[in-house]
Design an enzyme around this catalytic site. Structure first.
Site, PDB file in Angstrom:
ATOM      1  N   MET A 492      26.827  24.441   7.230  1.00  0.00           N
ATOM      2  CA  MET A 492      27.856  23.750   7.738  1.00  0.00           C
ATOM      3  C   MET A 492      28.266  22.536   6.527  1.00  0.00           C
ATOM      4  O   MET A 492      27.290  22.177   5.748  1.00  0.00           O
ATOM      5  CB  MET A 492      27.568  22.888   8.923  1.00  0.00           C
ATOM      6  CG  MET A 492      27.429  23.988  10.396  1.00  0.00           C
ATOM      7  SD  MET A 492      29.144  24.743  10.534  1.00  0.00           S
ATOM      8  CE  MET A 492      28.535  25.666  12.001  1.00  0.00           C
ATOM      9  N   CYS A 493      29.430  22.139   6.513  1.00  0.00           N
ATOM     10  CA  CYS A 493      29.708  21.140   5.740  1.00  0.00           C
ATOM     11  C   CYS A 493      31.080  20.462   6.282  1.00  0.00           C
ATOM     12  O   CYS A 493      31.990  21.320   6.784  1.00  0.00           O
ATOM     13  CB  CYS A 493      30.156  21.680   4.318  1.00  0.00           C
ATOM     14  SG  CYS A 493      30.780  20.230   2.907  1.00  0.00           S
ATOM     15  N   THR A 494      31.052  19.317   5.994  1.00  0.00           N
ATOM     16  CA  THR A 494      32.154  18.358   6.697  1.00  0.00           C
ATOM     17  C   THR A 494      33.644  18.374   5.655  1.00  0.00           C
ATOM     18  O   THR A 494      34.326  17.628   5.893  1.00  0.00           O
ATOM     19  CB  THR A 494      31.916  16.959   6.920  1.00  0.00           C
ATOM     20  OG1 THR A 494      31.280  16.318   6.003  1.00  0.00           O
ATOM     21  CG2 THR A 494      30.796  17.194   8.118  1.00  0.00           C
ATOM     22  N   VAL A 495      33.452  18.823   4.548  1.00  0.00           N
ATOM     23  CA  VAL A 495      34.498  18.585   3.455  1.00  0.00           C
ATOM     24  C   VAL A 495      35.327  19.710   3.715  1.00  0.00           C
ATOM     25  O   VAL A 495      35.565  20.764   3.135  1.00  0.00           O
ATOM     26  CB  VAL A 495      33.799  18.801   2.159  1.00  0.00           C
ATOM     27  CG1 VAL A 495      35.014  18.462   1.136  1.00  0.00           C
ATOM     28  CG2 VAL A 495      32.866  17.670   1.875  1.00  0.00           C
TER      29      VAL A 495
END
Length: 633
Positions: A492-495
């Site tokens: 997962m990544c929030t960017v």
């Protein structure tokens, strides 16, 4: 003959009473506006001596409300008598202003008149209080009413008020003082036809004064006034009681003792006053209710409410703490009476990651009333952070940037000083990332610190953006039985889309709240699978007052929808399978170090390598038929 001017009551409200009203409103009344009984006190009139002139100055005719006014057994100070009343608290200032105060007053005075008709003196000093409490600003609007019946024509004094010792004598006053010392009554009778004066309750008027000459019958009351010529407010209703109940006995005048002496004076200077009161029309005993007055005037001398503003004298931190709690309790009052806010507030939350997700999760946790929030992060604030991470500002990026965990905690406390926020700069080792021999001891200390933090907290948020960094926290959480969010090891990544982080963070916190409200907590079952007859899960059947408690959620921002997913635990999971947990519990840091240093260790430990080999072997054993290309020509 001189018309008597009665000294009205002046309310004296201690700050502790407003705090008690606040607690009553928040914990008991909530949105109800029921009448609530309370008890005030008053004492005999007090004076002070002016140091410059040497003259005595009369203090106010005060009725005092203390912090225990709502108690069934309030403390009555020495030489004080209780006065009982009711308070009606309104929920909005508009309701307070629009209240039919005339109707309230008339209803209250009707009860008072009925008690007089019944021969009771218990309600002669009853009072009414209406309030509006602005709990966020600690401002209290209030208005007292001390109903008293009007005499027409007015009561008059025969001659003038005199010193009681000059008329009754010191011996009588000393005897009265001795008789009432242990149990001071608000009203009482005194007869002086014998060798020793006697005292009795007003209810015994007929029997006590039977055959006693008028000049030896005296009506007494504890007089809260200290004015020489103005008896206190309680005398008005006492005279109304006597006029209605015993008109023939008071037709020729009522001998009144205004009792103002808490103790026998050493200098012989008694403060109590005496006078003969007359009022022809008041002794006819018609039974008709007289008109009543009694609303207190404000500080401008006009009929109107008063304002008590406690905010300037209160600690701003406490004001903020109360305001935060009030918002949550309003939600509970109006929507979810079963909501256990204390359980949420007392949950200690550990946030692994102080980035975009960590900042938003912290803000939402604080909005829920969580008071203990701990950050763990190894990075520093960079110039790209403040626009996405609401706990950081541009100044935090300068000079290489502040440590993110400590900076996030510091700024969280600036928003709300009542939160217990701390930050730890800590590297979380990851599997497949070997630890150099020189850093093994430091890694051991970091793991021990992380283990201690897990022990000290109840819920853990895995807010890092790589599956490797979430491995060790997943193992610790599963081994220690902690509530975990973002437990999946998926990448997962929030960017991504800017709004995703705030939506995901809010959803994670709401999920934690639902778990905390479920009777089984972290062991809450997932929502039932949809069926033909029930394609959608019933949120009210979950067991949590907040609705469903899904084990997994998948969101699709492009479609603006969230889908709960139901899955089974995987027996070969490298993060929470029995094999991993058993190895960790048996070997501790040593097994973790192998996971960090040996790329294939976890696959071997969980049997994933064997599963992979079996899969490869199965594929090789298949006799694949390949058609001859020439046959297709």
């Amino acid at each position: 003959m001189t018309i008597i001017q009665f000294q009205p009551f002046a309310s004296l409200v201690e700050p502790a009473f407003w705090h008690a009203l606040t607690n009553l409103k928040i914990d008991v009344l909530k949105l109800a506006d029921d009448h609530v009984p309370l008890t005030a006190t008053y004492t005999s009139g007090r004076t002070i001596v002016d140091r410059e002139t040497g003259k005595e100055i009369a203090l106010g005719c005060n009725l005092t409300l203390a912090g225990d006014a709502f108690s069934e057994t309030p403390h009555i100070p020495p030489y004080a008598v209780p006065a009982h009343g009711i308070v009606k608290n309104y929920n909005t200032i508009e309701e307070f202003k629009a209240a039919d105060k005339t109707a309230l007053f008339n209803e209250f005075s009707d009860e008072l008149w009925k008690s007089i008709q019944d021969g009771s003196t218990d309600k002669l000093t009853r009072f009414l209080l209406i309030t509006f409490a602005d709990l966020k600003k600690y401002k209290y609007f209030y208005w007292f009413a001390f109903p008293a019946f009007v005499a027409k024509p007015a009561w008059e004094i025969d001659g003038e008020w005199q010193s009681a010792s000059q008329v009754l004598g010191d011996k009588t006053l000393v005897s009265v003082r001795t008789s009432i010392h242990s149990n001071l009554p608000p009203f009482f009778l005194v007869r002086t036809d014998g060798s020793e004066p006697k005292v009795a309750p007003v209810a015994d008027f007929v029997k006590f004064f039977d055959g006693v000459p008028a000049e030896h019958r005296t009506i007494a009351f504890v007089d809260p006034s200290a004015q020489p010529s103005n008896p206190g407010w309680p005398l008005r209703n006492l005279l109304a009681f006597l006029a209605h109940r015993h008109p023939s006995l008071v037709a020729d005048g009522v001998r009144v003792l205004c009792w103002r002496d808490d103790k026998v004076p050493h200098d012989g200077h008694w403060k109590s006053r005496f006078g003969v009161v007359k009022g022809v029309a008041n002794v006819q005993g018609t039974g008709e209710k007289p008109s009543a007055v009694g609303w207190e005037k404000n500080v401008q001398g006009k009929l109107g409410p008063r304002l008590a503003d406690l905010a300037p004298m209160m600690d701003p931190v406490r004001l903020a703490d109360q305001a935060v709690d009030l918002n949550l309790k309003l939600m509970r009052w109006r929507i979810l009476p079963e909501l256990d806010l204390d359980k949420v507030a007392n949950t200690r939350c550990l946030l692994l990651g102080a980035g975009t997700l960590g900042c938003y999760v912290a803000r939402t946790l604080m909005a829920w009333g969580v008071r203990t929030i701990t950050f763990v992060d190894s990075a520093r604030v960079s110039f790209s952070n403040p626009v996405r991470q609401p706990l950081f500002q541009f100044e935090d990026c300068l000079n290489g940037g502040k440590p993110k965990a400590a900076c996030a905690a510091e700024n969280l406390k600036k928003i709300f000083p009542g939160v217990n926020a701390t930050g730890h700069s800590l590297n979380i080792p990851m599997p497949g990332h070997p630890i150099p021999p020189a850093l093994v001891e430091q890694t051991r200390k970091d793991v021990a610190t992380l283990e201690k933090l897990f022990d000290e907290h109840d819920a853990v948020f895995l807010l890092m953006d790589s599956r490797e960094s979430r491995w060790l926290p997943t193992v610790l959480g599963a081994a220690k039985g902690k509530s975990l969010t973002d437990r999946t090891l998926d990448q997962m990544c929030t960017v991504t889309r800017p709004g995703l982080a705030s939506l995901a963070s809010s959803t994670a916190v709401e999920l934690l709240a639902s778990v905390l409200q479920h009777p089984l907590g972290v062991n809450a079952p997932p929502p039932p699978l949809p069926t033909k007859d029930a394609p959608h899960a019933d949120p009210h059947a979950s067991g949590s007052v907040l609705g469903l408690v899904p084990h997994q959620l998948r969101g699709y921002l492009a479609e603006f929808r969230t889908v709960p997913i139901r899955g089974a635990a995987y027996a070969r999971c490298t993060g929470c399978s029995d094999a991993v947990l058993a190895a960790y519990e048996a070997q501790g840091f040593d097994v973790l170090l192998r996971a960090f240093n040996e790329p294939k260790f976890l696959e071997t430990l969980t049997g994933l390598d064997q599963l992979y080999s079996e899969g490869e072997a199965a594929l090789e054993s298949v006799d694949w038929e390949v058609e001859d290309e020439e046959d297709d020509m």
